[in-house]
Design a protein around this motif. Sequence first.
Motif, PDB file in Angstrom:
ATOM      1  N   GLN A   1      -3.255   6.471   2.759  1.00  0.00           N
ATOM      2  CA  GLN A   1      -4.507   7.098   3.195  1.00  0.00           C
ATOM      3  C   GLN A   1      -5.671   6.317   2.618  1.00  0.00           C
ATOM      4  O   GLN A   1      -5.817   6.198   1.402  1.00  0.00           O
ATOM      5  CB  GLN A   1      -4.564   8.565   2.770  1.00  0.00           C
ATOM      6  CG  GLN A   1      -5.797   9.289   3.309  1.00  0.00           C
ATOM      7  CD  GLN A   1      -5.637  10.795   3.307  1.00  0.00           C
ATOM      8  OE1 GLN A   1      -4.598  11.322   3.710  1.00  0.00           O
ATOM      9  NE2 GLN A   1      -6.659  11.504   2.864  1.00  0.00           N
ATOM     10  N   HIS A   2      -6.509   5.790   3.510  1.00  0.00           N
ATOM     11  CA  HIS A   2      -7.569   4.877   3.089  1.00  0.00           C
ATOM     12  C   HIS A   2      -8.901   5.586   2.960  1.00  0.00           C
ATOM     13  O   HIS A   2      -9.403   6.175   3.909  1.00  0.00           O
ATOM     14  CB  HIS A   2      -7.711   3.728   4.088  1.00  0.00           C
ATOM     15  CG  HIS A   2      -8.746   2.716   3.672  1.00  0.00           C
ATOM     16  ND1 HIS A   2      -8.618   1.961   2.526  1.00  0.00           N
ATOM     17  CD2 HIS A   2      -9.942   2.362   4.230  1.00  0.00           C
ATOM     18  CE1 HIS A   2      -9.667   1.177   2.397  1.00  0.00           C
ATOM     19  NE2 HIS A   2     -10.498   1.398   3.407  1.00  0.00           N
ATOM     20  N   ARG A   3      -9.467   5.508   1.760  1.00  0.00           N
ATOM     21  CA  ARG A   3     -10.816   5.986   1.481  1.00  0.00           C
ATOM     22  C   ARG A   3     -11.789   4.861   1.805  1.00  0.00           C
ATOM     23  O   ARG A   3     -11.810   3.829   1.133  1.00  0.00           O
ATOM     24  CB  ARG A   3     -10.922   6.388   0.007  1.00  0.00           C
ATOM     25  CG  ARG A   3     -12.338   6.673  -0.473  1.00  0.00           C
ATOM     26  CD  ARG A   3     -12.781   8.034  -0.096  1.00  0.00           C
ATOM     27  NE  ARG A   3     -14.137   8.318  -0.580  1.00  0.00           N
ATOM     28  CZ  ARG A   3     -14.901   9.260  -0.053  1.00  0.00           C
ATOM     29  NH1 ARG A   3     -14.447   9.994   0.951  1.00  0.00           N
ATOM     30  NH2 ARG A   3     -16.108   9.482  -0.524  1.00  0.00           N
ATOM     31  N   TRP A   4     -12.584   5.028   2.858  1.00  0.00           N
ATOM     32  CA  TRP A   4     -13.444   3.951   3.333  1.00  0.00           C
ATOM     33  C   TRP A   4     -14.609   3.664   2.390  1.00  0.00           C
ATOM     34  O   TRP A   4     -15.176   4.570   1.781  1.00  0.00           O
ATOM     35  CB  TRP A   4     -14.009   4.303   4.711  1.00  0.00           C
ATOM     36  CG  TRP A   4     -12.999   4.255   5.809  1.00  0.00           C
ATOM     37  CD1 TRP A   4     -12.368   5.324   6.384  1.00  0.00           C
ATOM     38  CD2 TRP A   4     -12.492   3.082   6.458  1.00  0.00           C
ATOM     39  NE1 TRP A   4     -11.497   4.888   7.359  1.00  0.00           N
ATOM     40  CE2 TRP A   4     -11.555   3.523   7.419  1.00  0.00           C
ATOM     41  CE3 TRP A   4     -12.741   1.718   6.324  1.00  0.00           C
ATOM     42  CZ2 TRP A   4     -10.866   2.636   8.248  1.00  0.00           C
ATOM     43  CZ3 TRP A   4     -12.054   0.836   7.135  1.00  0.00           C
ATOM     44  CH2 TRP A   4     -11.129   1.296   8.087  1.00  0.00           C
ATOM     45  N   THR A   5     -14.959   2.405   2.279  1.00  0.00           N
ATOM     46  CA  THR A   5     -16.197   1.925   1.686  1.00  0.00           C
ATOM     47  C   THR A   5     -16.847   1.020   2.719  1.00  0.00           C
ATOM     48  O   THR A   5     -16.146   0.257   3.413  1.00  0.00           O
ATOM     49  CB  THR A   5     -15.931   1.138   0.392  1.00  0.00           C
ATOM     50  OG1 THR A   5     -15.307   2.008  -0.568  1.00  0.00           O
ATOM     51  CG2 THR A   5     -17.215   0.590  -0.200  1.00  0.00           C
ATOM     52  N   GLU A   6     -18.161   1.099   2.848  1.00  0.00           N
ATOM     53  CA  GLU A   6     -18.841   0.233   3.805  1.00  0.00           C
ATOM     54  C   GLU A   6     -18.457  -1.222   3.555  1.00  0.00           C
ATOM     55  O   GLU A   6     -18.469  -1.689   2.425  1.00  0.00           O
ATOM     56  CB  GLU A   6     -20.351   0.416   3.709  1.00  0.00           C
ATOM     57  CG  GLU A   6     -20.802   1.791   4.198  1.00  0.00           C
ATOM     58  CD  GLU A   6     -22.313   1.986   4.107  1.00  0.00           C
ATOM     59  OE1 GLU A   6     -23.028   1.012   3.758  1.00  0.00           O
ATOM     60  OE2 GLU A   6     -22.778   3.111   4.378  1.00  0.00           O
ATOM     61  N   GLY A   7     -18.105  -1.936   4.624  1.00  0.00           N
ATOM     62  CA  GLY A   7     -17.666  -3.319   4.508  1.00  0.00           C
ATOM     63  C   GLY A   7     -16.168  -3.497   4.542  1.00  0.00           C
ATOM     64  O   GLY A   7     -15.676  -4.631   4.570  1.00  0.00           O
TER      65      GLY A   7
ATOM     66  N   GLY B   1     -12.790  12.148   6.463  1.00  0.00           N
ATOM     67  CA  GLY B   1     -13.058  10.958   7.241  1.00  0.00           C
ATOM     68  C   GLY B   1     -12.199   9.764   6.885  1.00  0.00           C
ATOM     69  O   GLY B   1     -12.561   8.624   7.176  1.00  0.00           O
ATOM     70  N   GLU B   2     -11.047  10.004   6.280  1.00  0.00           N
ATOM     71  CA  GLU B   2     -10.187   8.910   5.833  1.00  0.00           C
ATOM     72  C   GLU B   2      -9.123   8.604   6.889  1.00  0.00           C
ATOM     73  O   GLU B   2      -8.682   9.481   7.629  1.00  0.00           O
ATOM     74  CB  GLU B   2      -9.553   9.260   4.491  1.00  0.00           C
ATOM     75  CG  GLU B   2     -10.616   9.486   3.410  1.00  0.00           C
ATOM     76  CD  GLU B   2     -10.050   9.846   2.054  1.00  0.00           C
ATOM     77  OE1 GLU B   2     -10.853  10.022   1.121  1.00  0.00           O
ATOM     78  OE2 GLU B   2      -8.814   9.948   1.914  1.00  0.00           O
ATOM     79  N   THR B   3      -8.728   7.358   6.966  1.00  0.00           N
ATOM     80  CA  THR B   3      -7.714   6.903   7.914  1.00  0.00           C
ATOM     81  C   THR B   3      -6.373   6.819   7.206  1.00  0.00           C
ATOM     82  O   THR B   3      -6.289   6.260   6.109  1.00  0.00           O
ATOM     83  CB  THR B   3      -8.099   5.530   8.493  1.00  0.00           C
ATOM     84  OG1 THR B   3      -9.305   5.660   9.260  1.00  0.00           O
ATOM     85  CG2 THR B   3      -6.995   4.983   9.392  1.00  0.00           C
TER      86      THR B   3
ATOM     87  N   LEU C   1       0.805  -1.213   0.000  1.00  0.00           N
ATOM     88  CA  LEU C   1       0.000   0.000   0.000  1.00  0.00           C
ATOM     89  C   LEU C   1       0.844   1.271   0.000  1.00  0.00           C
ATOM     90  O   LEU C   1       0.310   2.355  -0.242  1.00  0.00           O
ATOM     91  CB  LEU C   1      -0.942  -0.003   1.206  1.00  0.00           C
ATOM     92  CG  LEU C   1      -1.946  -1.170   1.250  1.00  0.00           C
ATOM     93  CD1 LEU C   1      -2.712  -1.153   2.566  1.00  0.00           C
ATOM     94  CD2 LEU C   1      -2.899  -1.100   0.072  1.00  0.00           C
ATOM     95  N   THR C   2       2.134   1.167   0.304  1.00  0.00           N
ATOM     96  CA  THR C   2       3.018   2.330   0.276  1.00  0.00           C
ATOM     97  C   THR C   2       4.270   2.012  -0.534  1.00  0.00           C
ATOM     98  O   THR C   2       4.611   0.846  -0.748  1.00  0.00           O
ATOM     99  CB  THR C   2       3.456   2.752   1.695  1.00  0.00           C
ATOM    100  OG1 THR C   2       4.278   1.713   2.261  1.00  0.00           O
ATOM    101  CG2 THR C   2       2.263   3.018   2.594  1.00  0.00           C
ATOM    102  N   GLU C   3       4.978   3.065  -0.944  1.00  0.00           N
ATOM    103  CA  GLU C   3       6.237   2.897  -1.661  1.00  0.00           C
ATOM    104  C   GLU C   3       7.263   2.161  -0.809  1.00  0.00           C
ATOM    105  O   GLU C   3       8.141   1.463  -1.328  1.00  0.00           O
ATOM    106  CB  GLU C   3       6.794   4.268  -2.056  1.00  0.00           C
ATOM    107  CG  GLU C   3       5.952   5.043  -3.047  1.00  0.00           C
ATOM    108  CD  GLU C   3       6.517   6.427  -3.308  1.00  0.00           C
ATOM    109  OE1 GLU C   3       7.750   6.597  -3.179  1.00  0.00           O
ATOM    110  OE2 GLU C   3       5.743   7.351  -3.630  1.00  0.00           O
TER     111      GLU C   3
END
Length: 267
Positions: free
Chosen positions: A229-235, A123-125, A8-10
Amino acid sequence: MTATATPLTESGMGAVLDADDDLAALGSRVRDAALEHGCALVRGLDLDEPRFQSLVHAIGALVDHKFGEGKADLLKLDASREPGKVVTGRGMLPLHTDGLLVGERTDLIVLYARRFADEPGSGETFVCDQLGAWAQMPERLRAVLDAAGSLEYLVEERGYFPSVPEDWYPIGVVRDYGRVRSLNLALAFAPDATARGWQVRVPGLGAKESDAFLGELDAYLSGSRYTYQHRWTEGDLLVIDNQRTLHGRTAIGEGGVRVLFRGQIRL
């Protein structure tokens, strides 16, 4: 359920896993993937509160809970509009180590998006590969941390952290519980933050010098090489190794809906 080879990262942190309805198997695999890769992401799960709690227990033993809200196997991060709420509120949270302020060892953090609808960037983690960042840290930053040995904190959100000292108190910048040696930090809130959970300063530095250093450290750790940086989706399920990473949250938009379930594991 398998992990993809794409990080997920370089710097190489993170793994993406396939969904699995068998909670015992899922718990074992996300635990192993998070410990190996720093964090593990699974999409497309359907977990109500009891199923989430069952998954948390399948991952490992719970921390000895010392916070003023929720439980170790379920805290609702519900974007509260109640004045004074910070951790469960709507503002940003800077990069930090869970359990730092209360002196509680937390090995894994389990986050699940039960409800989410917000504008991009809100609202992203974000999760920082702090081991990679620390190994390659510029000497000007490393020298200040080494010389200080600790940072000093003043907790403002007393309702969430009811048992910590009421005045400034020091916490060492490095921790080692025998599994991995890593940085132990909670960085500063944005200057324009309307509510702060804590203040932080570098002992021995004036206020301006301390703020400048912490800002430079934050900018380095938050760079795209080390931070996802995570863009949330339900689930979505995100399991984070709290010893190998730091994490935080962007502010939640005015109309944003964000309900995450959180669990905390001590191995």
